[in-house]
Design a protein around this motif. Structure first.
Motif, PDB file in Angstrom:
ATOM      1  N   VAL A  22      -1.760   8.793  17.432  1.00  0.00           N
ATOM      2  CA  VAL A  22      -1.757   7.419  17.632  1.00  0.00           C
ATOM      3  C   VAL A  22      -3.104   7.405  18.686  1.00  0.00           C
ATOM      4  O   VAL A  22      -4.032   6.471  18.503  1.00  0.00           O
ATOM      5  N   LYS A  23      -3.211   8.199  19.905  1.00  0.00           N
ATOM      6  CA  LYS A  23      -4.195   8.352  20.834  1.00  0.00           C
ATOM      7  C   LYS A  23      -4.461   9.792  21.468  1.00  0.00           C
ATOM      8  O   LYS A  23      -3.827  10.223  22.000  1.00  0.00           O
ATOM      9  N   PRO A  24      -5.445  10.296  20.832  1.00  0.00           N
ATOM     10  CA  PRO A  24      -5.831  11.683  21.341  1.00  0.00           C
ATOM     11  C   PRO A  24      -6.226  11.401  22.696  1.00  0.00           C
ATOM     12  O   PRO A  24      -7.082  10.451  23.020  1.00  0.00           O
ATOM     13  N   GLY A  25      -6.225  12.455  23.355  1.00  0.00           N
ATOM     14  CA  GLY A  25      -6.581  12.782  24.704  1.00  0.00           C
ATOM     15  C   GLY A  25      -7.026  14.063  25.016  1.00  0.00           C
ATOM     16  O   GLY A  25      -6.434  14.987  24.639  1.00  0.00           O
ATOM     17  N   ARG A  26      -7.830  14.193  26.159  1.00  0.00           N
ATOM     18  CA  ARG A  26      -7.944  15.660  26.646  1.00  0.00           C
ATOM     19  C   ARG A  26      -6.814  16.241  27.301  1.00  0.00           C
ATOM     20  O   ARG A  26      -6.447  17.445  26.917  1.00  0.00           O
ATOM     21  N   THR A  27      -6.051  15.734  27.955  1.00  0.00           N
ATOM     22  CA  THR A  27      -4.959  16.424  28.505  1.00  0.00           C
ATOM     23  C   THR A  27      -3.622  15.899  27.943  1.00  0.00           C
ATOM     24  O   THR A  27      -2.624  16.605  27.951  1.00  0.00           O
ATOM     25  N   THR A  28      -3.576  14.769  27.575  1.00  0.00           N
ATOM     26  CA  THR A  28      -2.204  14.105  26.639  1.00  0.00           C
ATOM     27  C   THR A  28      -2.730  13.589  25.567  1.00  0.00           C
ATOM     28  O   THR A  28      -3.815  12.962  25.485  1.00  0.00           O
ATOM     29  N   THR A  29      -1.971  13.651  24.390  1.00  0.00           N
ATOM     30  CA  THR A  29      -2.159  13.045  23.268  1.00  0.00           C
ATOM     31  C   THR A  29      -0.845  12.063  22.799  1.00  0.00           C
ATOM     32  O   THR A  29       0.436  12.635  23.005  1.00  0.00           O
ATOM     33  N   VAL A  30      -0.932  10.948  22.555  1.00  0.00           N
ATOM     34  CA  VAL A  30       0.253  10.154  21.682  1.00  0.00           C
ATOM     35  C   VAL A  30       0.188  10.243  20.305  1.00  0.00           C
ATOM     36  O   VAL A  30      -0.671   9.887  19.962  1.00  0.00           O
ATOM     37  N   ALA A  31       1.356  10.599  19.808  1.00  0.00           N
ATOM     38  CA  ALA A  31       1.307  10.857  18.399  1.00  0.00           C
ATOM     39  C   ALA A  31       2.709  10.043  17.902  1.00  0.00           C
ATOM     40  O   ALA A  31       3.737   9.810  18.908  1.00  0.00           O
ATOM     41  N   ALA A  32       3.161   9.805  16.670  1.00  0.00           N
ATOM     42  CA  ALA A  32       4.147   9.261  16.306  1.00  0.00           C
ATOM     43  C   ALA A  32       4.523   9.949  14.909  1.00  0.00           C
ATOM     44  O   ALA A  32       3.850  10.727  14.381  1.00  0.00           O
ATOM     45  N   ALA A  33       5.931   9.778  14.467  1.00  0.00           N
ATOM     46  CA  ALA A  33       6.302  10.352  13.202  1.00  0.00           C
ATOM     47  C   ALA A  33       7.265   9.451  12.637  1.00  0.00           C
ATOM     48  O   ALA A  33       8.201   8.857  13.059  1.00  0.00           O
ATOM     49  N   ASP A  34       7.422   9.396  11.293  1.00  0.00           N
ATOM     50  CA  ASP A  34       8.157   8.452  10.550  1.00  0.00           C
ATOM     51  C   ASP A  34       9.035   9.699   9.884  1.00  0.00           C
ATOM     52  O   ASP A  34       8.278  10.551   9.150  1.00  0.00           O
ATOM     53  N   VAL A  35      10.342   9.781   9.591  1.00  0.00           N
ATOM     54  CA  VAL A  35      11.032  10.563   8.819  1.00  0.00           C
ATOM     55  C   VAL A  35      11.843  10.019   7.629  1.00  0.00           C
ATOM     56  O   VAL A  35      12.146   8.784   7.892  1.00  0.00           O
ATOM     57  N   VAL A  36      11.458  10.380   6.382  1.00  0.00           N
ATOM     58  CA  VAL A  36      12.204   9.744   5.383  1.00  0.00           C
ATOM     59  C   VAL A  36      13.141  10.805   4.767  1.00  0.00           C
ATOM     60  O   VAL A  36      12.774  12.000   4.468  1.00  0.00           O
ATOM     61  N   ALA A  37      14.137  10.218   4.010  1.00  0.00           N
ATOM     62  CA  ALA A  37      15.054  11.124   3.251  1.00  0.00           C
ATOM     63  C   ALA A  37      14.546  11.132   1.840  1.00  0.00           C
ATOM     64  O   ALA A  37      14.357   9.835   1.295  1.00  0.00           O
ATOM     65  N   VAL A  38      14.541  12.182   1.159  1.00  0.00           N
ATOM     66  CA  VAL A  38      14.163  12.094  -0.229  1.00  0.00           C
ATOM     67  C   VAL A  38      15.231  12.487  -1.118  1.00  0.00           C
ATOM     68  O   VAL A  38      15.977  13.542  -0.997  1.00  0.00           O
ATOM     69  N   SER A  39      15.533  11.572  -1.963  1.00  0.00           N
ATOM     70  CA  SER A  39      16.582  11.745  -2.938  1.00  0.00           C
ATOM     71  C   SER A  39      15.924  11.415  -4.406  1.00  0.00           C
ATOM     72  O   SER A  39      15.871  10.277  -4.680  1.00  0.00           O
ATOM     73  N   GLY A  40      15.631  12.736  -5.161  1.00  0.00           N
ATOM     74  CA  GLY A  40      14.759  12.191  -6.527  1.00  0.00           C
ATOM     75  C   GLY A  40      13.480  11.591  -6.312  1.00  0.00           C
ATOM     76  O   GLY A  40      13.061  12.125  -5.351  1.00  0.00           O
ATOM     77  N   PRO A  41      12.978  10.751  -6.829  1.00  0.00           N
ATOM     78  CA  PRO A  41      12.008  10.109  -6.674  1.00  0.00           C
ATOM     79  C   PRO A  41      12.034   8.930  -5.473  1.00  0.00           C
ATOM     80  O   PRO A  41      10.955   8.470  -5.080  1.00  0.00           O
ATOM     81  N   GLU A  42      13.203   8.642  -4.878  1.00  0.00           N
ATOM     82  CA  GLU A  42      13.185   7.920  -3.843  1.00  0.00           C
ATOM     83  C   GLU A  42      13.221   8.379  -2.657  1.00  0.00           C
ATOM     84  O   GLU A  42      13.650   9.525  -2.172  1.00  0.00           O
ATOM     85  N   GLU A  43      12.348   7.663  -1.556  1.00  0.00           N
ATOM     86  CA  GLU A  43      12.253   7.671  -0.237  1.00  0.00           C
ATOM     87  C   GLU A  43      12.861   7.114   0.748  1.00  0.00           C
ATOM     88  O   GLU A  43      12.626   5.587   0.427  1.00  0.00           O
ATOM     89  N   THR A  44      13.798   7.161   1.685  1.00  0.00           N
ATOM     90  CA  THR A  44      14.461   6.053   2.430  1.00  0.00           C
ATOM     91  C   THR A  44      13.768   6.534   3.954  1.00  0.00           C
ATOM     92  O   THR A  44      14.147   7.623   4.401  1.00  0.00           O
ATOM     93  N   LEU A  45      13.151   5.426   4.715  1.00  0.00           N
ATOM     94  CA  LEU A  45      12.751   5.782   6.066  1.00  0.00           C
ATOM     95  C   LEU A  45      14.228   5.884   6.621  1.00  0.00           C
ATOM     96  O   LEU A  45      14.952   4.953   6.745  1.00  0.00           O
ATOM     97  N   CYS A  46      14.275   6.858   7.592  1.00  0.00           N
ATOM     98  CA  CYS A  46      15.528   7.021   8.407  1.00  0.00           C
ATOM     99  C   CYS A  46      15.315   7.154   9.824  1.00  0.00           C
ATOM    100  O   CYS A  46      16.446   7.003  10.563  1.00  0.00           O
TER     101      CYS A  46
END
Length: 142
Positions: free
Chosen positions: A106-130
């Motif tokens: 999200v925001k890189p920095g020299r001493t700290t970096t803010v990041a994010a993640a989305d996790v999805v469950a995959v069942s066959g061709p379907e993805e669900t944000l969990c």
């Protein structure tokens, strides 16, 4: 975003997959690009709760690894990062053949970096944000 280390993908894989917690979970990486990473966790019964859903702590760990790894792709050679804090919101049950955590800076920095993640469950061709997470990393020269 631009990687400071031309071998960023190899460096992130080597550092993360050598961690005992990562070995225990048994995940692997999907794509690794500057500022963006996928962590792929196959279904394993020991990572679930009684209804066969991936356990919430596992989802949090995967989000942390994915976001931290995304942040790690932007570090110069000889630097690593460590989690300062993270917040995870579980938004749906995670059931499927695998879960994928997609981390991004999200925001890189020299001493700290803010990041994010989305996790999805995959069942066959379907993805669900969990789950979704916001992660703050401390960058450290080793």
């Amino acid at each position: 975003m631009e990687a400071a280390n031309p071998d960023f993908a190899q460096a992130v894989r080597a550092v993360v997959l050598s961690m005992p917690a990562a070995k225990h979970l048994g995940f692997d990486f999907g794509r690794i690009e500057p500022g963006a990473v996928e962590v792929v966790q196959p279904y394993r019964q020991e990572l679930t709760e009684h209804n066969g859903f991936f356990q919430g702590g596992v989802l949090g760990s995967l989000a942390d690894f994915a976001a931290g790894s995304a942040a790690g792709t932007l570090l110069p050679p000889g630097w690593v990062n460590m989690t300062i804090d993270y917040t995870v919101k579980i938004v749906a049950p995670a059931k499927g053949e695998q879960v994928i955590a997609r981390g991004r800076v999200v925001k890189p920095g020299r001493t700290t970096t803010v990041a994010a993640a989305d996790v999805v469950a995959v069942s066959g061709p379907e993805e669900t944000l969990c789950a979704t997470a916001l992660v703050t990393m401390r960058n450290i020269k080793v």
